[in-house]
Design a protein around this motif. Sequence first.
Motif, short mmCIF file in Angstrom:
data_model
loop_
_atom_site.label_atom_id
_atom_site.label_comp_id
_atom_site.label_asym_id
_atom_site.label_seq_id
_atom_site.Cartn_x
_atom_site.Cartn_y
_atom_site.Cartn_z
N THR A 1 0.83 -1.21 0.00
CA THR A 1 0.00 0.00 0.00
C THR A 1 0.86 1.25 0.00
O THR A 1 0.58 2.22 -0.71
CB THR A 1 -0.93 0.01 1.22
N VAL A 2 1.92 1.24 0.81
CA VAL A 2 2.83 2.39 0.87
C VAL A 2 3.46 2.63 -0.50
O VAL A 2 3.52 3.77 -0.98
CB VAL A 2 3.91 2.17 1.94
N LEU A 3 3.92 1.57 -1.13
CA LEU A 3 4.55 1.70 -2.45
C LEU A 3 3.56 2.26 -3.46
O LEU A 3 3.90 3.18 -4.24
CB LEU A 3 5.07 0.35 -2.92
N GLN A 4 2.33 1.76 -3.45
CA GLN A 4 1.31 2.26 -4.38
C GLN A 4 1.04 3.74 -4.14
O GLN A 4 0.88 4.52 -5.09
CB GLN A 4 0.03 1.45 -4.22
N LEU A 5 0.99 4.13 -2.85
CA LEU A 5 0.74 5.53 -2.51
C LEU A 5 1.85 6.43 -3.05
O LEU A 5 1.58 7.46 -3.68
CB LEU A 5 0.64 5.68 -0.99
N ILE A 6 3.09 6.06 -2.81
CA ILE A 6 4.22 6.89 -3.23
C ILE A 6 4.28 6.98 -4.75
O ILE A 6 4.54 8.07 -5.31
CB ILE A 6 5.54 6.35 -2.65
N VAL A 7 4.04 5.88 -5.43
CA VAL A 7 4.02 5.90 -6.90
C VAL A 7 2.93 6.84 -7.39
O VAL A 7 3.14 7.65 -8.30
CB VAL A 7 3.81 4.48 -7.46
N MET A 8 1.74 6.77 -6.78
CA MET A 8 0.63 7.63 -7.16
C MET A 8 0.99 9.10 -6.95
O MET A 8 0.72 9.96 -7.81
CB MET A 8 -0.60 7.27 -6.36
N LEU A 9 1.60 9.42 -5.81
CA LEU A 9 1.94 10.81 -5.51
C LEU A 9 3.01 11.34 -6.46
O LEU A 9 2.95 12.49 -6.89
CB LEU A 9 2.40 10.93 -4.06
N ARG A 10 4.00 10.51 -6.77
CA ARG A 10 5.03 10.95 -7.71
C ARG A 10 4.44 11.19 -9.09
O ARG A 10 4.83 12.13 -9.79
CB ARG A 10 6.16 9.92 -7.76
N ARG A 11 3.51 10.35 -9.50
CA ARG A 11 2.84 10.56 -10.79
C ARG A 11 2.04 11.86 -10.80
O ARG A 11 1.85 12.47 -11.85
CB ARG A 11 1.94 9.37 -11.12
N GLN B 1 3.94 7.87 6.63
CA GLN B 1 3.82 7.60 8.06
C GLN B 1 2.39 7.69 8.59
O GLN B 1 2.12 7.26 9.72
CB GLN B 1 4.69 8.58 8.84
N VAL B 2 1.48 8.27 7.83
CA VAL B 2 0.11 8.49 8.31
C VAL B 2 -0.85 7.61 7.52
O VAL B 2 -0.98 7.76 6.30
CB VAL B 2 -0.30 9.97 8.20
#
Length: 219
Positions: free
Chosen positions: A5-15, A29-30
């Motif tokens: 989930t964390v990885l998916q979140l960071i990928v989404m935010l970078r995109r 962290q949240v």
Amino acid sequence: MTPETVLQLIVMLRRAGVTDKRVLEAMEQVDRARFVPATFRDRAYEDVALPIGAGQTISQPSVVAQMSAALEVGPRDTVLEVGTGSGYHSAVLSKLARRVYTVDRHRSLTREAVATHQALGIPNVTVMTADGSLGWPQQAPFDRILVTAASEDPPGPLLAQLGENGIMVVPVGVSGPVQTLVKVRRTASGFDYDDLGDVRFVPLVQGIEPDVRSGRPGQ
């Protein structure tokens, strides 16, 4: 959150164009799922706004990250957030700032936000039920001010509470279907304004919503 989930979140935010390392770490962290109703927890990491009660929503993660990055929060900064909502954005800001003060006109939401912050062990966020359009003059000036509801112009009382070299991020424009996200920087000679793009927020409403438990206005 799981590692996936964390990885998916960071990928989404970078995109979405978010590259600020501190903001990305704070978002990691949240756990957004802790701030949404149980009905929507399976959608907590979709990039969508979700209902949280009282006619309000929790902003989509990309918007939270973009607004947080625009604030340029430093570790010694004191931040005012207008529009606590579920408490998610103030929890993210708590990882970036020294102290966060957050205010909302809905006591039902501030109760829940306080309970969630306490459950997560977040010590540097103070929540108050009050008219957010008036800010929090007792704690001013603020290094950063975040407004999560739209007004026709940046509210005068909030501008007055912004310290020199301070930054405010606020959605502006309530007459159309979308607003413009505006970054305001206070300088020695006045205010500088930058448009950051289109957003969609509920309007900033004055006053305090009556406490449905007592029938009386909130604090």
